[in-house]
Design an enzyme around this catalytic site. Structure first.
Site, PDB file in Angstrom:
ATOM      1  N   THR A 187      69.743  50.543  35.000  1.00 36.85           N
ATOM      2  CA  THR A 187      68.929  49.638  35.810  1.00 36.85           C
ATOM      3  C   THR A 187      69.770  49.139  36.978  1.00 36.85           C
ATOM      4  O   THR A 187      70.992  49.166  36.925  1.00 36.85           O
ATOM      5  CB  THR A 187      68.485  48.412  34.989  1.00 36.85           C
ATOM      6  OG1 THR A 187      69.672  47.760  34.526  1.00 36.85           O
ATOM      7  CG2 THR A 187      67.642  48.809  33.800  1.00 36.85           C
ATOM      8  N   GLU A 332      62.937  51.490  33.106  1.00 36.15           N
ATOM      9  CA  GLU A 332      62.597  51.506  31.675  1.00 36.15           C
ATOM     10  C   GLU A 332      61.329  52.293  31.360  1.00 36.15           C
ATOM     11  O   GLU A 332      60.978  52.461  30.196  1.00 36.15           O
ATOM     12  CB  GLU A 332      62.441  50.057  31.179  1.00 36.15           C
ATOM     13  CG  GLU A 332      63.743  49.266  31.112  1.00 36.15           C
ATOM     14  CD  GLU A 332      64.129  48.591  32.419  1.00 36.15           C
ATOM     15  OE1 GLU A 332      63.607  48.993  33.478  1.00 36.15           O
ATOM     16  OE2 GLU A 332      64.959  47.663  32.390  1.00 36.15           O
ATOM     17  N   LYS A 439      58.082  28.173  42.116  1.00 33.88           N
ATOM     18  CA  LYS A 439      57.309  27.128  41.442  1.00 33.88           C
ATOM     19  C   LYS A 439      57.405  25.849  42.271  1.00 33.88           C
ATOM     20  O   LYS A 439      58.444  25.208  42.305  1.00 33.88           O
ATOM     21  CB  LYS A 439      57.827  26.909  40.025  1.00 33.88           C
ATOM     22  CG  LYS A 439      56.751  26.365  39.138  1.00 33.88           C
ATOM     23  CD  LYS A 439      57.004  26.647  37.674  1.00 33.88           C
ATOM     24  CE  LYS A 439      55.770  26.293  36.870  1.00 33.88           C
ATOM     25  NZ  LYS A 439      56.014  26.267  35.455  1.00 33.88           N
ATOM     26  N   TRP A 444      52.378  27.895  40.936  1.00 34.28           N
ATOM     27  CA  TRP A 444      53.017  29.150  41.329  1.00 34.28           C
ATOM     28  C   TRP A 444      52.661  29.558  42.753  1.00 34.28           C
ATOM     29  O   TRP A 444      51.521  29.497  43.158  1.00 34.28           O
ATOM     30  CB  TRP A 444      52.561  30.303  40.417  1.00 34.28           C
ATOM     31  CG  TRP A 444      52.837  30.097  38.970  1.00 34.28           C
ATOM     32  CD1 TRP A 444      51.910  29.825  38.004  1.00 34.28           C
ATOM     33  CD2 TRP A 444      54.091  30.167  38.309  1.00 34.28           C
ATOM     34  NE1 TRP A 444      52.528  29.710  36.787  1.00 34.28           N
ATOM     35  CE2 TRP A 444      53.875  29.920  36.938  1.00 34.28           C
ATOM     36  CE3 TRP A 444      55.400  30.413  38.739  1.00 34.28           C
ATOM     37  CZ2 TRP A 444      54.889  29.909  36.001  1.00 34.28           C
ATOM     38  CZ3 TRP A 444      56.416  30.405  37.812  1.00 34.28           C
ATOM     39  CH2 TRP A 444      56.169  30.150  36.460  1.00 34.28           C
TER      40      TRP A 444
END
Ligand code: AMP
Length: 540
Positions: A187, A332, A439, A444
């Site tokens: 990754t 992944e 936030k 959000w």
């Protein structure tokens, strides 16, 4: 007792993909821009022969099943031979991202225990920097001939052509367990050390088959495919396998990823399908706009890796007559996990609404299931507006990171770290990364939505939004803009533009104009770097 089907149990193997390609489409071409010299042309049949020579050469080194072989290379024909020769012979192909910091590169080579590393000559300075830190690597082999192989002080370098030349093109691919490891990719590691994902032969084969489907990239032997997505990152979305399965001509751009070079290659080789991250397409379109160019053959582009702005989708569709297939996936997930599409009942929608649909990341492809959950892990409704963490499961989704003791799964699902909504008919939209979401006053704000709204301004070349600590609101958005060349922009003008497009309280508190944004190894803006640089501007 279950009544079993009475069918053959043949393993799904990477070597079988190559044998199929060579037998059915032996004269199909792979055209690649090499680091040195003119365009290189080779057929599937020749690649199969050279991959077997490579397999024999590797066997002679005494590598054992499961031994790991690294590559630090561009998208080119020799890299394709590695994909098949290494995995096909039961070894693991570890594709390394050359844009990692040298320390991280050495870390992944050591962690994976690479015994041989193949590299393109471009990366010779990198080899010099890392070789002494990679004690397990016994052979450094330049993907080149003798004449173009550089010297690297203190490191013995062999060249690929001499390495494979003495060996036979006859090699019996071993009949491996399809669950054995074929390829390894780490990754990007924006936090902590990179983590390895070991793809099985089965996962790669199924994912590559899926990439060919009409609702994914529609790859057939009529197509010419240019993967700009790097072969060092998530197997170039499995396109080097998918094209061989489908018999499609493969065009590889080597080190030249700028708009002018890509356009020239697309036209010269009559490319019909391409695939890459949005930043690459921004460069390509900027080049086309500057020189008033159109595509003669390109009609479809797969895009993912980060959100494709709606304005760019509209431009591709309306101006350049190229269909955008916007997908989502991660290291992944082996390759493509979702893809946006216009279904028959949406064909007569207004164009604007169709673009809105394509700007979402789309439906999961067969083999991948999606759900969203709240912080306690409760499944949230698929209503298109409730946001939660995206969870995936399927036949080509990671279960354990390489060498990790604990499973990566939570109750059988992989937590992606992405915040998404899912509509009742399954259309998934990424709203943010869990760590990128802003936030503000307990509510959000989606940095992706703000970036998309900004990029629609005709004078904006690139935009990034980060959440910055704020004394009153906890966090507030900060917008960084790279203006288009020779275009000027005022802060107030941007604020007014955004106020018409997003909720008032979403409009960023500050706009900073910059010459460039830090782009990481996989074409994504490095928001961590921006957070370090600008993270205290509202609290200073
Ligand atoms: P990587 O493993 O480095 O390829 O990164 C995977 C991450 O890239 C995902 O978890 C998403 O955050 C992001 N990503 C991939 N495709 C998209 C997309 N189409 N839109 C938005 N984010 C994306």
């Amino acid at each position: 007792m279950a009544l079993y089907g009475k069918m053959m149990d043949r393993p799904l193997l990477v070597s079988a993909i190559l044998e199929h390609g060579a037998d059915q489409f032996g004269q199909q071409e792979i055209v690649s821009r090499e680091t040195h010299g003119p365009l290189h042309r080779i057929t599937f049949a020749e690649v199969a022969q050279r991959s077997k020579k490579l397999a024999n050469a590797l066997a002679k080194l005494g590598l054992k099943p499961g031994s790991v072989v690294g590559s630090i290379a561009w998208n080119n024909a020799r890299h394709v031979e590695l994909y098949y020769g290494v995995s096909g012979s039961g070894l693991v192909m570890h594709t390394c991202n050359p844009r990692l910091h040298p320390e991280q590169l050495a870390y992944i080579i050591n962690h994976a225990e690479d015994e041989v590393v193949f590299f393109d000559s471009t990366f010779a300075p990198l080899i010099k920097a890392i070789a002494s830190h990679c004690s397990k690597v016994k052979h450094w082999i330049c993907l080149s001939d003798q004449a173009n192989t550089p010297q690297v002080d203190g490191v013995v370098i062999q060249n690929y052509e001499d390495f494979i030349a003495p060996h036979s093109a006859v090699f019996a691919w071993p009949e491996l367990d399809e669950k054995s490891g074929a390829a390894l990719c780490y990754t990007s590691g924006t936090t902590g050390n990179p983590k390895g994902v070991l793809y099985s032969h089965r996962a790669i084969t199924l994912s590559a088959l899926s990439a060919c489907l009409p609702n994914v990239l529609t790859i057939s032997s009529q197509e010419t495919v240019l993967p700009v997505v790097p072969m060092f990152h998530i197997n170039a979305w499995c396109l080097p396998y998918a094209c061989v399965i489908a018999g499609a001509k493969l065009v590889l751009p080597g080190p030249k990823l700028d708009g002018a070079s890509l356009y020239e290659l697309m036209e010269a080789e009559k490319v019909t399908i391409s695939a890459g991250v949005p930043t690459i397409w921004m460069g390509l379109i900027a080049h086309c706009e500057q020189h008033n160019l159109r595509f003669s053959t390109m009609r479809r582009t797969g895009v993912g890796g980060s959100a494709m702005p709606k304005a760019l989708i509209a431009k591709f569709n309306d101006v350049y007559k190229v269909d955008v297939h916007h997908g989502w996936g991660m290291t992944e997930t082996t390759a493509i996990a979702t893809m946006s599409n216009i279904s028959n009942h949406e064909m007569d929608w207004p164009v604007e609404e169709q673009h809105n649909l394509v700007a979402k990341q789309g439906k999961s492809v067969f083999g991948v299931e999606l759900k969203i959950v709240d912080e306690e892990g409760n499944t949230l409704p698929r209503d298109g507006s409730t946001q939660g963490e995206l969870m995936v499961r399927g036949q080509w989704i990671v279960e354990h990171y390489h060498k990790a003791e604990k499973t990566a799964l939570v109750n059988g699902w992989f937590p992606t770290g992405d915040i998404a909504t899912i509509s009742p008919d399954g259309v998934m939209q990424i709203r943010d990364r869990t760590k990128d979401v802003i936030k503000s006053g307990g509510e959000w704000i989606s940095s992706i939505d703000l970036e998309n709204a900004t990029i629609a301004h005709p004078h904006v070349a690139m935009a990034a939004v980060i959440g910055v600590k704020h004394p009153k609101w906890d966090e507030r958005p900060l917008l960084l803009i790279v203006p288009k060349p020779e275009k000027s922009l005022e802060k107030q003008e941007v604020m007014d533009f955004l106020a018409e497009r997003v909720a008032k309280w979403w409009v960023p508190d500050e706009v900073i104009f910059v010459e460039s944004l830090p782009v990481g190894g996989t074409g994504k803006v490095q928001k961590n770097d921006l957070r370090v640089k600008y993270g205290s501007i509202f609290t200073e």
